[in-house]
Design a protein around this motif. Sequence first.
Motif, mmCIF file in Angstrom:
data_model
loop_
_atom_site.group_PDB
_atom_site.id
_atom_site.type_symbol
_atom_site.label_atom_id
_atom_site.label_comp_id
_atom_site.label_asym_id
_atom_site.label_seq_id
_atom_site.Cartn_x
_atom_site.Cartn_y
_atom_site.Cartn_z
ATOM 1 N N LEU A 98 12.036 25.558 -6.497
ATOM 2 C CA LEU A 98 10.951 26.044 -7.354
ATOM 3 C C LEU A 98 9.707 26.315 -6.520
ATOM 4 O O LEU A 98 9.442 25.630 -5.533
ATOM 5 N N SER B 115 -3.075 17.728 -10.846
ATOM 6 C CA SER B 115 -2.581 18.450 -9.665
ATOM 7 C C SER B 115 -3.409 18.133 -8.460
ATOM 8 O O SER B 115 -4.441 17.572 -8.507
ATOM 9 N N LEU C 294 9.291 14.470 -9.141
ATOM 10 C CA LEU C 294 9.230 15.870 -9.588
ATOM 11 C C LEU C 294 9.148 16.814 -8.395
ATOM 12 O O LEU C 294 9.861 17.827 -8.341
ATOM 13 N N GLU C 295 8.312 16.467 -7.448
ATOM 14 C CA GLU C 295 8.160 17.311 -6.272
ATOM 15 C C GLU C 295 9.458 17.383 -5.469
ATOM 16 O O GLU C 295 9.865 18.459 -5.015
ATOM 17 N N ALA D 48 11.874 19.505 -7.457
ATOM 18 C CA ALA D 48 11.464 20.914 -7.427
ATOM 19 C C ALA D 48 11.772 21.539 -6.070
ATOM 20 O O ALA D 48 12.224 22.683 -5.990
ATOM 21 N N ARG E 164 2.800 24.076 -12.801
ATOM 22 C CA ARG E 164 2.927 24.250 -14.257
ATOM 23 C C ARG E 164 3.694 23.086 -14.878
ATOM 24 O O ARG E 164 3.358 22.603 -15.962
ATOM 25 N N LEU E 165 4.722 22.600 -14.191
ATOM 26 C CA LEU E 165 5.489 21.454 -14.699
ATOM 27 C C LEU E 165 4.622 20.193 -14.728
ATOM 28 O O LEU E 165 4.662 19.422 -15.684
ATOM 29 N N ARG E 166 3.866 20.009 -13.659
ATOM 30 C CA ARG E 166 2.985 18.843 -13.619
ATOM 31 C C ARG E 166 2.013 18.836 -14.794
ATOM 32 O O ARG E 166 1.838 17.842 -15.472
ATOM 33 N N MET F 238 5.244 27.043 -10.022
ATOM 34 C CA MET F 238 6.093 26.475 -11.070
ATOM 35 C C MET F 238 5.979 24.943 -11.074
ATOM 36 O O MET F 238 5.928 24.331 -12.144
ATOM 37 N N LEU F 239 5.898 24.342 -9.894
ATOM 38 C CA LEU F 239 5.742 22.893 -9.789
ATOM 39 C C LEU F 239 4.422 22.468 -10.429
ATOM 40 O O LEU F 239 4.366 21.488 -11.179
ATOM 41 N N ASP G 192 5.466 11.941 -10.086
ATOM 42 C CA ASP G 192 5.020 13.135 -9.358
ATOM 43 C C ASP G 192 5.847 13.331 -8.093
ATOM 44 O O ASP G 192 6.276 14.455 -7.782
ATOM 45 N N VAL H 36 4.352 19.720 -18.694
ATOM 46 C CA VAL H 36 5.403 18.810 -19.162
ATOM 47 C C VAL H 36 4.980 17.349 -18.977
ATOM 48 O O VAL H 36 5.068 16.541 -19.899
#
Length: 188
Positions: free
Chosen positions: A171, A188, A162-163, A166, A178-180, A175-176, A159, A183
């Motif tokens: 992003l 969240s 990813l953050e 992003a 939605r990816l969490r 969108m972040l 996480d 994918v």
Amino acid sequence: MPPPRKLDLIPEELRRWLAEELRDRGFADIVDVTEGLNFRLQEAGLELSVGKTAVGDFSKALKDQREAFAIAETLLSDMDIEAEGELHKVLMQMIATSAVHMIQSVREKDEHLDPKDLMSLGRMLKDLMSSSGMREKLLADERARVAREAREAAQAEMDEALEATATEAGLSAEMLDRLRKGVLGLRS
């Protein structure tokens, strides 16, 4: 049935006093402790006198119990739960071996096995097996906890990565999110 031991007839508070007094004196001075106990029994109005042999036997039992607890505490404090489980397995094997030797000894001497001995052995095996089962459950619970913590740590690391990625890519927060969820399946 044999008569009850005199120490079993004394009040609980005097038995506790006796145990503490013996511990405080290092399980020695049996004669003095016996005199002190008998004096307390007289003060309490009980027509009961305890001999030094009974107090000595009680002292020995307390000392043996204390040593057994100390050994167990030392052994178990140095062990993790897996090693503790292995110790139970070894104890089980030792008891099973002793049972076989006992039965062979009875056969060789053409004697009968004392029912009390057999019952005691059975109880010991049952208790040890029950204890071993509890240890196995604790071991499984510990493994599950470690695995869960590892998953949670990996998830938190993903996480964060990813953050950071992003944010670098510009992003949006939507969108972040939605990816969490989509994918990575992260909360969240």
